[in-house]
Design a protein around this motif. Sequence first.
Motif, PDB file in Angstrom:
ATOM      1  N   LYS A   1       4.328 -15.167   3.721  1.00 40.77           N
ATOM      2  CA  LYS A   1       5.624 -14.494   3.891  1.00 40.77           C
ATOM      3  C   LYS A   1       5.903 -13.549   2.735  1.00 40.77           C
ATOM      4  CE  LYS A   1      10.552 -15.355   4.701  1.00 40.77           C
ATOM      5  NZ  LYS A   1      11.610 -16.385   4.824  1.00 40.77           N
TER       6      LYS A   1
ATOM      7  N   ASP B   1       3.681 -10.452   3.147  1.00 35.75           N
ATOM      8  CA  ASP B   1       4.139  -9.544   4.207  1.00 35.75           C
ATOM      9  C   ASP B   1       5.391  -8.777   3.783  1.00 35.75           C
ATOM     10  OD1 ASP B   1       2.040 -10.334   5.799  1.00 35.75           O
ATOM     11  OD2 ASP B   1       3.220 -11.718   7.016  1.00 35.75           O
TER      12      ASP B   1
ATOM     13  N   THR C   1       4.563  -6.209   0.980  1.00 34.59           N
ATOM     14  CA  THR C   1       3.866  -5.038   1.519  1.00 34.59           C
ATOM     15  C   THR C   1       4.859  -3.969   1.959  1.00 34.59           C
ATOM     16  OG1 THR C   1       2.000  -6.405   2.237  1.00 34.59           O
ATOM     17  CG2 THR C   1       2.242  -4.257   3.282  1.00 34.59           C
ATOM     18  N   LYS C   2       5.963  -4.391   2.561  1.00 32.17           N
ATOM     19  CA  LYS C   2       6.961  -3.444   3.069  1.00 32.17           C
ATOM     20  C   LYS C   2       7.603  -2.627   1.954  1.00 32.17           C
ATOM     21  CE  LYS C   2       8.113  -6.575   6.898  1.00 32.17           C
ATOM     22  NZ  LYS C   2       9.155  -7.468   7.457  1.00 32.17           N
TER      23      LYS C   2
ATOM     24  N   ASN D   1      -2.560  -1.225   6.597  1.00 31.29           N
ATOM     25  CA  ASN D   1      -3.363  -2.317   6.055  1.00 31.29           C
ATOM     26  C   ASN D   1      -4.838  -2.103   6.408  1.00 31.29           C
ATOM     27  OD1 ASN D   1      -4.458  -4.706   5.142  1.00 31.29           O
ATOM     28  ND2 ASN D   1      -3.082  -6.038   6.288  1.00 31.29           N
TER      29      ASN D   1
END
Length: 430
Positions: free
Chosen positions: A298, A301, A304-305, A412
């Motif tokens: 989590k 993810d 990454t944003k 990615n």
Amino acid sequence: MKYLPIDRELFIKNRKNFAAQMEPKSLAIFNSNDIYPISADSTMPFEQHRDIFYLSGVDQEESVLVIFPDCPNPKNREVLFLKETNEHIAVWEGEKLTKEKAFETSGIKTVYWLKDMEKVLFELMTQCDTVYINTNEHYRANVETETREARFAKWLKDKYPAHRVAKSNPILQRLRSVKDPVEIALMQKACDITEKGFRRVLDFVKPGVWEFEIEAEFMHEFLRNRSKGFAYTPIIASGNNANVLHYVENNQKCKAGDLILFDVAAEYANYSSDLSRTIPVSGKFTKRQKEVYNAVLKVKDEATKLLVPGTLWAEYHVEVGKLMTSELLGLGLLDKADVQNENPDWPAYKKYFMHGTSHHIGLDTHDYGILTEPMQPNMVFTVEPGIYIPDEGFGIRLEDDVVVQPSGEPFNLMANIPIKAEEIEDLMNQ
């Protein structure tokens, strides 16, 4: 070289971009790396200096590149000096670049043999005011060996003391950090080879295998796909070994019930990939292992944003720290008092996640990039959060390589490499 030829237009473009940043009446010089000795007549495998490769595509020892945009003689505005090849060298060492092959590789028409360099360079130095030398100013650099580049810079400044000296590195830090589409394709190839290695290992791992046997499986798959091997020293860390961040011994037996943390990836054409995955030796996560695993996933993810144009690296890591703190509270590893009483210089989450989340990647695994400047499109970063719990006998790190996009979430490069806990379990139990 094992890799397929790279379109020389990439190197032509890179030189043009570099030359555009140079001062008037200046030249820049770049050297290949040495071949480093081990003992007796043994040497380390040759690794090309990434800067001369970036600017020329030349992947050979004892090579020198000169860029001189304002040279009065147009012939000498781009020059390569190469070790002269002959039949004897061809028999003992294999074929070296000819002048014709050097042009095919680099797009540079003017090629001299290295024995003529001092004479040619003297003429060029009389025509310039400033010379750019190439120093290693990467924020992680810790160089004790005197490199070929350093020896050359010392010689040049001694022989031509009246010339002004400038630095190539700040220009290269900015240029190399933003990737050309051709470079991104080469990095994608490295990631695709890494994927093949990881899928091979998922089919191989079971209780009783040794960490070095897993390392061998990766190497087998990398070599058979035109990689020369690992992009960096591989980490195959089972059980509590995963709590040693740079564990590289890879000499322990993998036990039932344990996890294995992999930080291992392929290079391709000198471009790096950088992967971390954590899998269960027995093919099944325990409830607690999966809880921690999903917390790390989590954070990865969500982190990454945040990798978008304009983001500052230091501020990004503060935000990732907040994400990790929330997950550690949920796992019961931290409580509210830990957070309220934390040292701002070493926040509470650092007890379980003590390293950075992202670094530039490209020709170097920890690639060039000026961390105080905002992120730009086509920069490539790792994203690699982890949670390390020695008291529970395991550590988990998950890592992908992503390309910053002009808008929206990063792309990615490792999207096809299994990462969800259930997918890993399914693949291991087929």
